[in-house]
Every structure is written in structure tokens, then in C-alpha cells.
Write an enzyme that holds these catalytic residues in place. Structure first.
Site, short mmCIF file in Angstrom:
data_model
loop_
_atom_site.label_atom_id
_atom_site.label_comp_id
_atom_site.label_asym_id
_atom_site.label_seq_id
_atom_site.Cartn_x
_atom_site.Cartn_y
_atom_site.Cartn_z
N GLU A 88 -2.99 9.77 -3.69
CA GLU A 88 -1.70 9.29 -3.18
C GLU A 88 -0.79 8.86 -4.32
O GLU A 88 0.40 9.19 -4.33
CB GLU A 88 -1.94 8.13 -2.21
N HIS A 93 -5.74 4.03 -11.12
CA HIS A 93 -6.02 2.72 -10.53
C HIS A 93 -7.45 2.70 -10.03
O HIS A 93 -7.96 3.70 -9.52
CB HIS A 93 -5.05 2.37 -9.41
#
Ligand code: 5GP
Length: 130
Positions: A88, A93
Site C-alpha cells: 500500500e 515500514h
């Protein structure tokens, strides 16, 4: 176009921040799999984790470990799950997710939290950092 996380790092978009230093930031995921779902992000905008320079990668793991330990002290859970996806948001991360069961690692079930709940939780995790 800077990633959504770069915009958060640049304070153009708000977040429920847990920790920040010159190279990394940790904040609560806005659409959490479980209460306390946290993202650990390098400030350098790199798309894929295994493209990171070795030292930055290892330091991200250390940063994530410190956050995970504080998270486990804060949110009742069996353990902290760790996942890296990036389908996404194409900015590295590490997802840290307090787990009671495997379904919380599937990203299929979400929990809703109010703004005051996010604020309080971020502060509680912060309080448990070394
Ligand atoms: P992935 O890229 O690993 O598939 O997932 C991106 C994650 O970032 C998702 O869990 C999503 O909820 C989270 N996310 C997307 N936009 C924002 C945002 O603006 N703020 C925060 N805190 N999290 C976000």
C-alpha cells in the site's frame, strides 16, 4: 510525489507519534489490525526493505526492537508480531502488531479506535520506552 510517510515525517500530515530520532520515526497505524499496531519507518524514502543500505537496515531492526519491547509492556498480548509488506505504501515500514491470535497478522480484520484512544495509547507506549 513524496510518500504519505514522508509527509508525516515532514509534519504535513499528523500522526500519533511514539518515537523519533534523526533517522527513524514510529507512530500508530491509522487502520490497526490490533490495538497498538505500530509502524517503524526510516526517514529516508526507500521503497523496498532489502534495498536498504546494510547499516540503515540493521539500525531499523534495533529501533523496531526498542519500540516492540515498549509496546509489549503496554498492550496485553501473547507477543509482538512483525511484518514487512509495503504493497500500500511504497516507503519501508515495519509493522509491529500486539498479537492474541494469528488472524491479527492477516490484515483482514481491523479494530476501530477514537482519536482520544489513539492519543492515550501513543503516550502509554512512549512512557514505556527506555
Ligand atoms: P502496507 O504498505 O505495508 O501494505 O500497509 C501500509 C500501512 O500503512 C497500512 O497498515 C495502513 O493502515 C497504514 N497507513 C496508510 N496511510 C496511513 C496514514 O496516513 N497514517 C498512518 N498512521 N498509517 C497509514
Amino acid at each position: 510525489m513524496p510518500s504519505i510517510f514522508t509527509q508525516i515525517i515532514n509534519k504535513e500530515i499528523p500522526c500519533y507519534k511514539i518515537a523519533e530520532n534523526d533517522r527513524f520515526i514510529a507512530f500508530l497505524d491509522i487502520n490497526p489490525n490490533a490495538k497498538g499496531h505500530t509502524l517503524c519507518v526510516p526517514k529516508q524514502e526507500i521503497n523496498k526493505i532489502f534495498d536498504m543500505p546494510e547499516k540503515l537496515y540493521l539500525d531499523l531492526m534495533q529501533f523496531s526492537k526498542d519500540i516492540a519491547i515498549a509496546l509489549e509492556k503496554t498492550v496485553p498480548c501473547k507477543r509482538i508480531g512483525m511484518s514487512v509488506i509495503g504493497l500500500e505504501v511504497a516507503h519501508v515500514h515495519v509493522h509491529l502488531i500486539p498479537l492474541q491470535d494469528m488472524s491479527q497478522m492477516t490484515f483482514q480484520h481491523k479494530v476501530s479506535q477514537s482519536d482520544p484512544e489513539f492519543v492515550a495509547l501513543a503516550q502509554q507506549i512512549k512512557n514505556n520506552l527506555p
